[in-house]
Structures are given as structure tokens and as C-alpha cells.
Scaffold this motif. Structure first.
Motif, PDB file in Angstrom:
ATOM      1  N   TRP A  95     -12.171   6.505  25.120  1.00 57.71           N
ATOM      2  CA  TRP A  95     -13.446   6.838  26.039  1.00 57.71           C
ATOM      3  C   TRP A  95     -13.828   5.490  26.156  1.00 57.71           C
ATOM      4  O   TRP A  95     -13.623   4.611  25.238  1.00 57.71           O
ATOM      5  N   ALA A  96     -14.584   5.226  26.972  1.00 57.95           N
ATOM      6  CA  ALA A  96     -14.972   3.977  27.381  1.00 57.95           C
ATOM      7  C   ALA A  96     -16.540   3.793  27.941  1.00 57.95           C
ATOM      8  O   ALA A  96     -17.169   4.819  28.343  1.00 57.95           O
ATOM      9  N   VAL A  97     -16.930   2.505  28.227  1.00 55.87           N
ATOM     10  CA  VAL A  97     -18.346   2.220  28.838  1.00 55.87           C
ATOM     11  C   VAL A  97     -17.695   1.276  30.091  1.00 55.87           C
ATOM     12  O   VAL A  97     -17.018   0.270  29.774  1.00 55.87           O
ATOM     13  N   HIS A  98     -18.006   1.633  31.521  1.00 58.75           N
ATOM     14  CA  HIS A  98     -17.406   0.696  32.358  1.00 58.75           C
ATOM     15  C   HIS A  98     -18.939  -0.120  33.141  1.00 58.75           C
ATOM     16  O   HIS A  98     -19.818   0.595  33.436  1.00 58.75           O
ATOM     17  N   TRP A 198     -16.777   4.546  40.138  1.00 60.57           N
ATOM     18  CA  TRP A 198     -17.355   4.251  38.746  1.00 60.57           C
ATOM     19  C   TRP A 198     -16.064   4.262  37.789  1.00 60.57           C
ATOM     20  O   TRP A 198     -15.910   3.676  36.779  1.00 60.57           O
ATOM     21  N   ASP A 199     -15.091   5.148  38.074  1.00 61.32           N
ATOM     22  CA  ASP A 199     -13.888   5.251  36.992  1.00 61.32           C
ATOM     23  C   ASP A 199     -13.065   4.122  37.228  1.00 61.32           C
ATOM     24  O   ASP A 199     -12.485   4.000  36.144  1.00 61.32           O
ATOM     25  N   SER A 200     -12.948   3.551  38.429  1.00 60.67           N
ATOM     26  CA  SER A 200     -12.011   2.499  38.300  1.00 60.67           C
ATOM     27  C   SER A 200     -12.413   0.926  38.582  1.00 60.67           C
ATOM     28  O   SER A 200     -11.666   0.106  38.287  1.00 60.67           O
ATOM     29  N   ALA A 201     -13.599   0.738  39.067  1.00 58.04           N
ATOM     30  CA  ALA A 201     -14.123  -0.491  39.307  1.00 58.04           C
ATOM     31  C   ALA A 201     -13.924  -1.570  38.130  1.00 58.04           C
ATOM     32  O   ALA A 201     -13.429  -2.542  38.346  1.00 58.04           O
ATOM     33  N   ALA A 202     -14.663  -1.090  37.030  1.00 55.05           N
ATOM     34  CA  ALA A 202     -14.272  -2.138  35.903  1.00 55.05           C
ATOM     35  C   ALA A 202     -13.030  -2.180  35.356  1.00 55.05           C
ATOM     36  O   ALA A 202     -12.611  -3.412  35.238  1.00 55.05           O
TER      37      ALA A 202
END
Length: 252
Positions: A95-98, A198-202
Motif C-alpha cells: 500500500w502507498a501514499v501518492h 490519483w491512482d497513477s499520477a505519482a
């Protein structure tokens, strides 16, 4: 004042540390832990951005979409917890923070992906990536690895793997999958089960900076800060695998 890239990294890391603390001390589990983490991580990110970049717009998964962003020069695109189900499941590190920044003139100009359970944050820079075995439970073979969603694997998952002589692995979190490729633990990430900006931008900002190819499954570019934030499909891969994978995913 911190640069945009440095700020993205600071925010992703700080939110990740908060999430780890909530996970360790709240006594919550499952969906309730996921909800609490989403809420408090989002509050932290919004408060910091309001204080440090008050003139910028923000698009967050956990906030109402302010359409004024469509005329803004700069928009932060954030996902307070990417992989909420994995965050709420004991033992999961995927899991992550973007945190990403989009510019009206240059597209994605800064990005950070924190993997808090692994204690690492990746930035959109050319720095060498230190080994961090996020796939320790999946011993590496000599075949390329194609990572896909554990909950919504695309129908062409095996075909994409076959196209490069590889194997399919399932993981949670778009950020976790993308960073597995950045680290060299996997070779491609394919998705067609539905995502949002928001899932892919970062992850895309970071992956592109590390020399990976990123685009839609038909080979077209990924475009951000659109009125409709739905951006359903994605390929991130080593450049030499791009044509073989797109030949399969584009037809699918």
C-alpha cells in the motif's frame, strides 16, 4: 521554501508515518482502519498544501472535486492511501501514499510515492534506487514479471506476460506495483480494471523519471487534470517491452 519535488516527498513520507502510527496504535482493523487512515492522511496532506502552496489547487481521492482546478496552473493530485484494503490487512506492505504535481504547461512536474511499510519514499528524480525487497515472498525466477491487480486483474494479464516470456504476479496498490518495476523486482505493470487520476499520477511521475515507459493500454499518453478523473487503464514497463505488451493490451 522546499522545491516542489522535495515537498512532494516530505508530504508522502509524513502521511505514511502517520498511517503507520494509526495502524500500530488505533486498535482498528479492516475497513474501519482503512477509513480512519484515509481521513487522517487526507487531512494532513490538505493542511500542509494549504500552508505551503496556498495558490495551488488540489485533487484528492478523499475530497470533493473542486472544478476550479480545471482553470488552475498547478494542481496537486494526491491519494492519501493507495491500497486501502491492503493497509487494513495485517502483514501487507503493498500500500502507498501518492503525491504528484501537475502543471498546465508541462504536465506532471513532481511526484512522490511512499511505501510506508517498507520505510521508503521514491521521488521523480534520477537518483539510483536502492534495493528494497517488496516481493520477498515471491522468489525471483529468470523470467520477466508482470504485476497486476490482486482484485481486478485484466483479462489480458497472461497474454501480456506471454508476450515477453514472463509470469504474472498479483499485488495490491498501483503505487506498490509501479515501484516494484522502479526497483527492478518486476518488469511491467498492466491494468484495465478501472482507476482514477490519483491512482497513477505519482507512480507515473516517478516511473518516467526512472526511464520507464508509461501510457494507456492502446499506447496513447496518460493525460491528467481532466474534467472526468476516470483514467481506467495503464501500462508501466521497461521500454524494450513496450511494443510487445501494447500489441496485446491494445487489441484487448
Amino acid at each position: 521554501m522546499a522545491t516542489d519535488r522535495a515537498l512532494a516527498g516530505e508530504l508522502a513520507t509524513a502521511a505514511g508515518e502517520l498511517l503507520m502510527d494509526i495502524r500500530a496504535t488505533s486498535g482498528l482493523t479492516g475497513k474501519e482502519l482503512g477509513k480512519a487512515g484515509d481521513l487522517r492522511s487526507n487531512e494532513l496532506l490538505l493542511e500542509r498544501l494549504a500552508a505551503e502552496r496556498p495558490d495551488d489547487a488540489v485533487l484528492s481521492e478523499e475530497s470533493a472535486d473542486d472544478k476550479n482546478r480545471l482553470s488552475a496552473d498547478r494542481v496537486w493530485i494526491v491519494d492519501p492511501v493507495d491500497g486501502t484494503r491492503e493497509y487494513g490487512t495485517d502483514g501487507h506492505t503493498d500500500w502507498a501514499v501518492h503525491v504528484a504535481l501537475w502543471s498546465a504547461t508541462d504536465g506532471l512536474v513532481a511526484g512522490a510515492v511512499a511505501l510506508p511499510a517498507l520505510g521508503v519514499t521514491y521521488l521523480d528524480d534520477a537518483a539510483t534506487v536502492a534495493p528494497t525487497d517488496g516481493l520477498a515472498a515471491m522468489p525471483r525466477t529468470d523470467r520477466p514479471r508482470v504485476v497486476v491487480s490482486a482484485s481486478r486483474p485484466p483479462a489480458f494479464s497472461q497474454a501480456a506476460a506471454d508476450a515477453i516470456g514472463g509470469e504474472v504476479l498479483q499485488m495490491g496498490s498501483a503505487g506498490a506495483k509501479a515501484m516494484a518495476i522502479v526497483r527492478g523486482e518486476a518488469d511491467a505493470y498492466v491494468h484495465a480494471g478501472g482507476q482514477y487520476e490519483w491512482d497513477s499520477a505519482a507512480p507515473v511521475a516517478v516511473a518516467q523519471a526512472k526511464g520507464l515507459w508509461c501510457g494507456r493500454i492502446d499506447g496513447s499518453p496518460l493525460v491528467y487534470n481532466q474534467d472526468d478523473t476516470y483514467l481506467p487503464d495503464l501500462v508501466i514497463c521497461r521500454p524494450d517491452y513496450r511494443d510487445a505488451i501494447i500489441a496485446v493490451t491494445g487489441a484487448g
